[in-house]
Design an enzyme around this catalytic site. Structure first.
Site, PDB file in Angstrom:
ATOM      1  N   ASP A 171       5.455 -19.759  -4.771  1.00 31.85           N
ATOM      2  CA  ASP A 171       6.499 -20.747  -4.527  1.00 31.85           C
ATOM      3  C   ASP A 171       5.998 -21.952  -3.734  1.00 31.85           C
ATOM      4  O   ASP A 171       6.561 -22.306  -2.709  1.00 31.85           O
ATOM      5  CB  ASP A 171       7.645 -20.035  -3.776  1.00 31.85           C
ATOM      6  CG  ASP A 171       8.830 -20.942  -3.525  1.00 31.85           C
ATOM      7  OD1 ASP A 171       9.109 -21.798  -4.372  1.00 31.85           O
ATOM      8  OD2 ASP A 171       9.482 -20.777  -2.469  1.00 31.85           O
ATOM      9  N   ASN A 399      -0.121 -12.095   0.599  1.00 33.75           N
ATOM     10  CA  ASN A 399       1.327 -12.222   0.749  1.00 33.75           C
ATOM     11  C   ASN A 399       2.083 -11.593  -0.413  1.00 33.75           C
ATOM     12  O   ASN A 399       1.822 -11.916  -1.579  1.00 33.75           O
ATOM     13  CB  ASN A 399       1.706 -13.700   0.832  1.00 33.75           C
ATOM     14  CG  ASN A 399       3.202 -13.902   1.055  1.00 33.75           C
ATOM     15  OD1 ASN A 399       3.728 -13.541   2.104  1.00 33.75           O
ATOM     16  ND2 ASN A 399       3.900 -14.459   0.063  1.00 33.75           N
ATOM     17  N   GLU A 400       2.995 -10.710  -0.084  1.00 30.20           N
ATOM     18  CA  GLU A 400       3.983 -10.148  -0.996  1.00 30.20           C
ATOM     19  C   GLU A 400       3.432  -9.611  -2.307  1.00 30.20           C
ATOM     20  O   GLU A 400       3.928  -9.958  -3.379  1.00 30.20           O
ATOM     21  CB  GLU A 400       5.070 -11.191  -1.282  1.00 30.20           C
ATOM     22  CG  GLU A 400       5.837 -11.598  -0.048  1.00 30.20           C
ATOM     23  CD  GLU A 400       7.150 -12.311  -0.360  1.00 30.20           C
ATOM     24  OE1 GLU A 400       7.279 -12.856  -1.463  1.00 30.20           O
ATOM     25  OE2 GLU A 400       8.031 -12.282   0.509  1.00 30.20           O
ATOM     26  N   ASN A 455       8.731  -9.808   5.056  1.00 33.75           N
ATOM     27  CA  ASN A 455       9.522 -10.983   4.698  1.00 33.75           C
ATOM     28  C   ASN A 455      10.879 -10.484   4.201  1.00 33.75           C
ATOM     29  O   ASN A 455      10.928  -9.660   3.292  1.00 33.75           O
ATOM     30  CB  ASN A 455       8.836 -11.763   3.580  1.00 33.75           C
ATOM     31  CG  ASN A 455       7.471 -12.303   3.997  1.00 33.75           C
ATOM     32  OD1 ASN A 455       7.151 -12.343   5.181  1.00 33.75           O
ATOM     33  ND2 ASN A 455       6.681 -12.724   3.025  1.00 33.75           N
ATOM     34  N   TYR A 457      15.039 -11.554   3.224  1.00 36.00           N
ATOM     35  CA  TYR A 457      16.006 -12.626   2.956  1.00 36.00           C
ATOM     36  C   TYR A 457      17.425 -12.077   2.827  1.00 36.00           C
ATOM     37  O   TYR A 457      18.174 -12.465   1.947  1.00 36.00           O
ATOM     38  CB  TYR A 457      15.557 -13.419   1.726  1.00 36.00           C
ATOM     39  CG  TYR A 457      14.345 -14.281   2.038  1.00 36.00           C
ATOM     40  CD1 TYR A 457      14.500 -15.557   2.560  1.00 36.00           C
ATOM     41  CD2 TYR A 457      13.053 -13.798   1.868  1.00 36.00           C
ATOM     42  CE1 TYR A 457      13.399 -16.345   2.891  1.00 36.00           C
ATOM     43  CE2 TYR A 457      11.948 -14.580   2.196  1.00 36.00           C
ATOM     44  CZ  TYR A 457      12.134 -15.848   2.704  1.00 36.00           C
ATOM     45  OH  TYR A 457      11.043 -16.624   3.039  1.00 36.00           O
ATOM     46  N   TYR A 461      18.650 -14.328  -0.530  1.00 33.24           N
ATOM     47  CA  TYR A 461      18.476 -13.793  -1.893  1.00 33.24           C
ATOM     48  C   TYR A 461      19.276 -12.502  -2.081  1.00 33.24           C
ATOM     49  O   TYR A 461      19.687 -12.185  -3.189  1.00 33.24           O
ATOM     50  CB  TYR A 461      16.997 -13.528  -2.186  1.00 33.24           C
ATOM     51  CG  TYR A 461      16.158 -14.778  -2.207  1.00 33.24           C
ATOM     52  CD1 TYR A 461      16.444 -15.814  -3.088  1.00 33.24           C
ATOM     53  CD2 TYR A 461      15.078 -14.935  -1.352  1.00 33.24           C
ATOM     54  CE1 TYR A 461      15.674 -16.970  -3.105  1.00 33.24           C
ATOM     55  CE2 TYR A 461      14.305 -16.076  -1.361  1.00 33.24           C
ATOM     56  CZ  TYR A 461      14.610 -17.098  -2.246  1.00 33.24           C
ATOM     57  OH  TYR A 461      13.860 -18.241  -2.258  1.00 33.24           O
ATOM     58  N   GLU A 492       8.938 -13.689   7.538  1.00 35.62           N
ATOM     59  CA  GLU A 492       9.651 -14.767   6.829  1.00 35.62           C
ATOM     60  C   GLU A 492      11.117 -14.394   6.811  1.00 35.62           C
ATOM     61  O   GLU A 492      11.462 -13.241   6.555  1.00 35.62           O
ATOM     62  CB  GLU A 492       9.222 -14.883   5.356  1.00 35.62           C
ATOM     63  CG  GLU A 492       7.924 -15.551   5.107  1.00 35.62           C
ATOM     64  CD  GLU A 492       7.635 -15.727   3.606  1.00 35.62           C
ATOM     65  OE1 GLU A 492       8.589 -15.761   2.788  1.00 35.62           O
ATOM     66  OE2 GLU A 492       6.453 -15.808   3.267  1.00 35.62           O
ATOM     67  N   TRP A 537      11.109 -18.972   7.999  1.00 40.09           N
ATOM     68  CA  TRP A 537      10.540 -19.626   6.816  1.00 40.09           C
ATOM     69  C   TRP A 537      11.378 -20.842   6.531  1.00 40.09           C
ATOM     70  O   TRP A 537      12.524 -20.688   6.210  1.00 40.09           O
ATOM     71  CB  TRP A 537      10.546 -18.674   5.613  1.00 40.09           C
ATOM     72  CG  TRP A 537       9.826 -19.256   4.447  1.00 40.09           C
ATOM     73  CD1 TRP A 537      10.393 -19.864   3.352  1.00 40.09           C
ATOM     74  CD2 TRP A 537       8.410 -19.292   4.248  1.00 40.09           C
ATOM     75  NE1 TRP A 537       9.414 -20.280   2.497  1.00 40.09           N
ATOM     76  CE2 TRP A 537       8.192 -19.947   3.014  1.00 40.09           C
ATOM     77  CE3 TRP A 537       7.314 -18.856   5.001  1.00 40.09           C
ATOM     78  CZ2 TRP A 537       6.903 -20.173   2.519  1.00 40.09           C
ATOM     79  CZ3 TRP A 537       6.058 -19.071   4.493  1.00 40.09           C
ATOM     80  CH2 TRP A 537       5.863 -19.721   3.262  1.00 40.09           C
ATOM     81  N   LYS A 556      13.904 -24.665   2.798  1.00 39.61           N
ATOM     82  CA  LYS A 556      14.151 -23.753   3.927  1.00 39.61           C
ATOM     83  C   LYS A 556      13.546 -24.274   5.225  1.00 39.61           C
ATOM     84  O   LYS A 556      13.512 -23.558   6.229  1.00 39.61           O
ATOM     85  CB  LYS A 556      13.605 -22.363   3.614  1.00 39.61           C
ATOM     86  CG  LYS A 556      14.350 -21.678   2.458  1.00 39.61           C
ATOM     87  CD  LYS A 556      14.048 -20.206   2.361  1.00 39.61           C
ATOM     88  CE  LYS A 556      14.672 -19.613   1.119  1.00 39.61           C
ATOM     89  NZ  LYS A 556      14.033 -20.069  -0.132  1.00 39.61           N
TER      90      LYS A 556
HETATM   91  C1  GCB Z   1       8.877 -15.631   0.000  1.00 41.41           C
HETATM   92  C2  GCB Z   1       7.512 -16.168  -0.177  1.00 41.41           C
HETATM   93  C3  GCB Z   1       7.418 -17.643   0.085  1.00 41.41           C
HETATM   94  C4  GCB Z   1       8.620 -18.345  -0.523  1.00 41.41           C
HETATM   95  C5  GCB Z   1       9.877 -17.803   0.125  1.00 41.41           C
HETATM   96  C6  GCB Z   1      11.151 -18.433  -0.463  1.00 41.41           C
HETATM   97  O1  GCB Z   1       9.103 -14.473   0.169  1.00 41.41           O
HETATM   98  O2  GCB Z   1       6.557 -15.474   0.593  1.00 41.41           O
HETATM   99  O3  GCB Z   1       6.222 -18.133  -0.451  1.00 41.41           O
HETATM  100  O4  GCB Z   1       8.564 -19.735  -0.422  1.00 41.41           O
HETATM  101  O5  GCB Z   1       9.945 -16.435  -0.079  1.00 41.41           O
HETATM  102  O6  GCB Z   1      11.632 -19.405   0.074  1.00 41.41           O
HETATM  103  O7  GCB Z   1      11.621 -17.925  -1.451  1.00 41.41           O
END
Ligand code: GCB
Length: 582
Positions: A171, A399-400, A455, A457, A461, A492, A537, A556
């Site tokens: 992303d 990452n992830e 991470n 959300y 999300y 994040e 993030w 973000k």
């Molecule tokens: C994540 C990723 C990051 C993205 C972020 C997002 O988990 O590690 O690279 O930019 O989410 O904003 O979706």
């Protein structure tokens, strides 16, 4: 590859090759002006510059000054994304895989002092399953809708493949080109190749110096910040003792720096370093024996005009905004940054979690792509480049990645890299790999790391817009982590926010929602002792590829892309003002 950061001093010289170079896409006739260092992508208002996949060519003339006669002359690239071939008068002198680490070519046999040659740099912007970061190869679109199985959509996707699309599995915008400085460097022929320093709080500094040639004695002198000699030694390896050492402390402490002044024959190299120790003990992260709490937003190398190009002014501005926020750290999401940033953070006391460009290992079957040995090579090069920086306190392997679909297979991939990082790092820093929102109870990799970085959300999300449900879910997960007895960093968490969009009711995308989101998450974090860090993030809005979930990039940021604070930046500034490092 060991390539010490170039220096100008009594025995070394550098010539910066920054400026306007000729540029074109392979196959095109016309050369166009492009500034170096910078991503080329935003320098011409032409969709090809943003989207075209393939090899780009840069060219300019270079001349080795006559005064450099008898010296070892190299061309040093701090980074070229993603794969590069370097030619002098049409002859290849070096090639390099990977877009975020330095490489160099010795010019002996190619060009003499006083001569001029045409330098060509071929930079390949293509990403796929064999590059780090990863590009997709026909699998699920990143932030798009694939609608698999619909004949018309499938036909469209086939057309895209034929035309050569270059779609990231990550992303952030796939900025490429010569994004960091290029220099001609000159050292004596018998030169210092590498320097490794391992300090401990007692003031003992173990050192090892690699040299090309062995005729001359090696001498090392440690200077304090005022330039006074604090210790001296001789030989390629040994131990020095700095009496009453002043420690390198993260901000707001004093990030005290010493300099190791190394001489070998005619050569001289000055390596700054800090005396500090880093260790994980139980659920705590200790810097100099004191518990450290990470608080600071993750970053990207990203800005208007320059793209991912190294920009010293932007770096200084950003680090001063970290001070303004009372932040003490960031992760180099999602690739090693330019060396100048680490130098600045050494000086300013900002702690770094240093990450490889292994991002995008989620779609399809990443463990079948044969990336292991290349990934390890990148790790070797990153650790070698950054090993002496006191600001670097932890390595992130990536990452992830997908770690919960086939947990055993994932562990087989990540465990050797984890072991390699410990083996390779002379300072033996803690190691991690950053986990995504997944079935954490199945995952074997993330929990096996020295520090667990997750991470999450919740409220964005997942459980979008419902912060009560988000808190409930996050607490349920934290209950599970509590039992694992590991230090946890929320590495994040964030909410896309359009600066200037407000609502009396805090709804998604408003500045009010971003604040409410962080309030809710902080409430959960503050209840848990084993949570040793919060890393929102992202620091600033940044460019991404196009998609229905991205309005002019990822929003973000606590700051806009041009570094204006949103309400959430003010909120964090208050929260962090009174938060101790502990
Ligand atoms: C994540 C990723 C990051 C993205 C972020 C997002 O988990 O590690 O690279 O930019 O989410 O904003 O979706």
């Amino acid at each position: 590859m060991s390539t010490l950061y170039p220096q100008n001093n009594a025995s070394r010289m550098t010539m910066d090759l920054g400026g306007v170079w000729d540029f074109r896409f392979r196959g095109d006739e016309k050369w166009l002006p492009v500034a170096v260092p910078a991503s080329y992508n935003d320098q011409h208002p032409d969709p090809a510059f943003r989207n075209r996949a393939g090899i780009t060519e840069y060219r300019r003339n270079i001349t080795i000054p006559k005064a450099w006669e008898g010296m070892r002359v190299c061309l040093r690239f701090d980074a070229v994304a993603h794969n590069a071939r370097i030619l002098l008068n049409g002859k290849e002198i070096v090639s390099h895989r990977g877009g975020f680490l330095p490489f160099e070519a010795e010019l002996e046999g190619f060009l003499k002092a006083g001569e001029t040659a045409e330098l060509t740099v071929e930079a390949d912007n293509r990403i796929n399953h064999s590059t780090l970061p990863i590009g997709t190869e026909g699998e699920t679109a990143f932030f798009g809708s694939d609608n698999p199985g619909i004949p018309s959509v499938e036909a469209g996707k086939k057309l895209q493949q034929e035309r050569g699309i270059n779609r990231p599995a990550f992303d952030f915008f796939n900025y490429t080109g010569i994004q960091r400085p290029v220099r001609l460097t000159a050292t004596p022929k018998q030169y210092i190749q590498d320097v490794t320093l391992v300090p401990s709080m007692s003031g003992e500094v173990r050192y090892s110096i690699q040299t090309a040639g062995e005729e001359e004695p090696v001498r090392i002198e440690v200077l304090d910040a005022e330039g006074r000699t604090a210790a001296r030694g001789e030989g390629r390896e040994g131990m020095l003792t700095v009496p009453q050492p002043k420690l390198w402390e993260p901000w707001p402490g004093m990030p005290y720096l010493y300099t190791a002044r190394i001489t070998y024959g005619e050569d001289l190299y000055e390596q700054p370093f800090g005396i500090r120790e880093v260790r994980v003990e139980g659920t705590r992260f200790l810097i100099n024996g004191k518990p450290f709490r990470f608080h600071g937003p993750c970053k990207h190398e990203d800005s208007p005009f320059h793209g991912r190009g190294m920009d010293a002014c932007l770096n200084v501005t950003d680090i001063n905004l970290y001070h303004w926020l009372h932040a003490n750290c960031f992760r180099t999401s999602h690739y090693p940054y330019a060396e100048e940033m680490y130098q600045l953070c050494d000086r300013e006391g900002i702690v770094i979690i240093d990450e490889t460009p292994a991002v995008g290992m989620w779609a399809g079957e990443p463990y079948g792509w044969g990336l292991g040995s290349y990934h390890e090579q990148v790790l070797v090069d990153m650790i070698n480049r950054d090993k002496n920086h006191p600001c670097v306190v932890m390595w992130s392997l990536g990452n992830e990645p997908d770690t919960d679909t086939m947990p055993e297979k994932a562990l087989e991939y990540w465990q050797p890299l984890y072991d390699a990082a410990h083996r390779l790092d002379p300072q033996n820093r803690p190691v991690t790999v950053v986990g995504c929102q997944n079935r954490y109870e199945r995952d074997l990799v993330i929990r096996s790391m020295d520090v667990v970085l997750i991470n999450r959300y919740y409220g964005w999300y997942n459980l979008s817009g419902d912060l009560e449900a988000a808190k409930y879910a996050f607490r349920a997960e934290l209950d599970w982590w509590e039992k694992q007895q590991k230090p946890i960093i929320l590495s994040e968490y964030g909410a896309d926010t359009i600066a200037g969009l407000h609502g009396a009711v805090a709804e998604m995308f408003t500045e009010e929602y971003q604040v409410a989101f962080y309030e809710a998450m902080s409430e959960c974090l503050d209840e848990r002792d084993f949570v040793i860090g919060e890393m929102p993030w992202n620091f600033a809005d940044f460019a991404t590829c196009q998609g229905p979930m991205r309005v002019g990039g990822n929003r973000k940021g606590l700051f806009t892309r041009d570094r204006r604070p949103k309400m959430a930046a003010h909120w964090f500034r208050k929260r962090w003002e009174n938060l101790e490092n502990i």
